[in-house]
Scaffold this motif. Structure first.
Motif, PDB file in Angstrom:
ATOM      1  N   CYS A  22      -7.263   0.515  -5.132  1.00  0.00           N
ATOM      2  CA  CYS A  22      -6.698  -0.654  -4.441  1.00  0.00           C
ATOM      3  C   CYS A  22      -7.751  -1.232  -3.493  1.00  0.00           C
ATOM      4  N   CYS A  58      -7.485  -1.494  -0.510  1.00  0.00           N
ATOM      5  CA  CYS A  58      -7.478  -0.701   0.734  1.00  0.00           C
ATOM      6  C   CYS A  58      -8.314   0.562   0.578  1.00  0.00           C
ATOM      7  N   HIS A  97       0.810  -1.226   0.000  1.00  0.00           N
ATOM      8  CA  HIS A  97       0.000   0.000   0.000  1.00  0.00           C
ATOM      9  C   HIS A  97       0.839   1.270   0.000  1.00  0.00           C
TER      10      HIS A  97
END
Ligand SMILES: [Zn+2]
Length: 406
Positions: A260, A262, A250
């Protein structure tokens, strides 16, 4: 649940009893690491009196952990008895949880892998049912080994994502209860359980039984669907303040519009991971590229299929591996500039492609990292491969039960 002196962290043991537990653990570690010996030798090594060590060794024999192997072969004088670990006395179980399977194994006190089952089908979902299924598979494995459950001292369990090994909480998976996940599993299985982030457990396995020789500062990259990293700094696992260090995937290294998992944009993982490779494969097929995998633009494809195809000389899959490797090299250049590590180990599923991944990484590093820092860093492919997680999990359970301070 079985309680032995191995599992004493929560109890109020003080004074002589506390000291004796500590010495017993030291005696077991001595036998495990250095082999069988006499009471006299043991006293010398541990700097303790003969009556003290004799009493504790007799206790360990009564517990079934240590064995009296009889007289030594030396001649002249009174021959002393030698003592050592009782074979098959106790074991540690390691479970490495992946997205579509688990690997599970058992090691003994000498760190020897006794048994391993790889690729046991399992669908990791963030649900109670998925957790129940995981417990069922673990119990099933124990049954298959034929080892009585009471001989298994503890379980090391690796999960991806944020894990706090000290509190036993997992934040990305199975976070449904007030109770920490390790306690929930302990109640289900009746065995002491220690959680660990998967990449860190792999790093620990590799450090103790794999590609590490005498290096002290080692970064282990777990190149799978996602990207993780385990750091060994001065021979110790580095956790960071809350145990969430090593989130290599990340780091925002790319100026792209890819979201992503995340929730952020531009993470290294969006351009240099198994997930990225699956996306790139689908894009290439849509754009008219062909592959021996014979997939259409809408067909499902697993990362493992692309890796196998690359290892079987499929041109498209090799090209994708090169692209992933070069992008990964950008992240590794950053790591080298920051850490100046002695060794970086490429592990996880993508690393099984060996030079197909290694060469583009090298080429990226030559271009992108500072040459002085880069010259000092060796890059090695994991020697444990898929076993790194299981071995790391077993060894961490052993460490928590035997070595960590009470
Ligand atoms: Zn991200």
């Amino acid at each position: 649940m079985r309680t032995t002196f191995f599992d004493d962290h929560d109890k109020n043991i003080t004074g002589v009893a506390y000291k004796n537990i500590h010495i017993k653990k030291t005696i077991i570690l001595y036998f495990a690491d250095k082999g069988n010996t006499t009471i006299t030798e043991l006293c010398k090594e541990l700097n303790l009196s003969v009556p003290k060590v004799t009493t504790l060794v007799l206790d360990l024999i009564a517990d079934g952990l240590v064995k009296d192997f009889g007289k030594t072969g030396s001649t002249g004088g009174r021959r002393p008895n030698i003592y050592g670990l009782a074979p098959d006395s106790v074991f540690f179980l390691g479970v490495d949880v992946k997205y579509n399977h688990i690997n599970i194994g058992l090691t003994d006190l000498r760190k020897k892998l006794i048994r391993i089952s790889k690729g046991v089908p399992y669908d990791l979902q963030n649900s109670e049912a998925s957790l129940k299924e995981l417990c069922r598979l673990i119990l099933n494995f124990i049954k298959e080994t034929g080892v009585p459950k009471e001989k298994i001292l503890g379980i090391g369990l690796n999960m991806s994502g944020r894990i706090n090994y000290l509190t036993g909480y997992s934040y990305n998976f199975f976070h449904f209860n007030e109770e920490p996940l390790n306690k929930v599993i302990e109640n289900e299985l009746g065995l002491k359980t220690y959680l660990e982030n998967d990449s860190r457990a792999m790093a620990y396995g590799e450090f103790n039984s794999g590609a590490v020789e005498d290096e002290k500062n080692v970064l282990f990259l777990n190149l799978d669907y996602g990207l993780g990293m385990g750091m060994m700094i001065n021979k110790e696992i580095y956790y960071g303040k809350s145990g969430f260090s090593g989130e290599l995937g990340h780091i925002p290294l790319f100026n792209n519009e890819l979201i992503c998992r995340c929730g952020k944009k531009g993470c290294l993982e969006t351009e240099a991971s198994g997930m990225a490779m699956v996306r790139m494969f689908k894009e290439s097929i849509s754009n008219g590229s062909s592959s021996s995998l014979k997939k259409g633009p809408n067909d499902e494809i697993q990362m493992e299929e692309i890796i196998d195809a690359a290892n079987n000389d499929d041109v498209l899959c090799i090209e994708l591996m090169e692209k992933i490797g070069y992008n990964l090299g950008r992240g590794i250049a950053l790591l080298i500039n920051i850490f100046n590590p002695e060794l970086i180990i490429l592990g996880g599923a993508l690393a099984t492609t060996g030079e197909y991944l290694h060469l583009p990484i090298k080429s990226a590093l030559n271009k992108l990292s500072l040459s002085l820092a880069n010259n000092d860093t060796q890059i090695r492919i994991s020697s444990l491969g898929e076993d790194a997680g299981v071995i790391g999990a077993c060894l961490l359970a052993r460490k928590r039960l035997l070595e960590d301070t009470l």
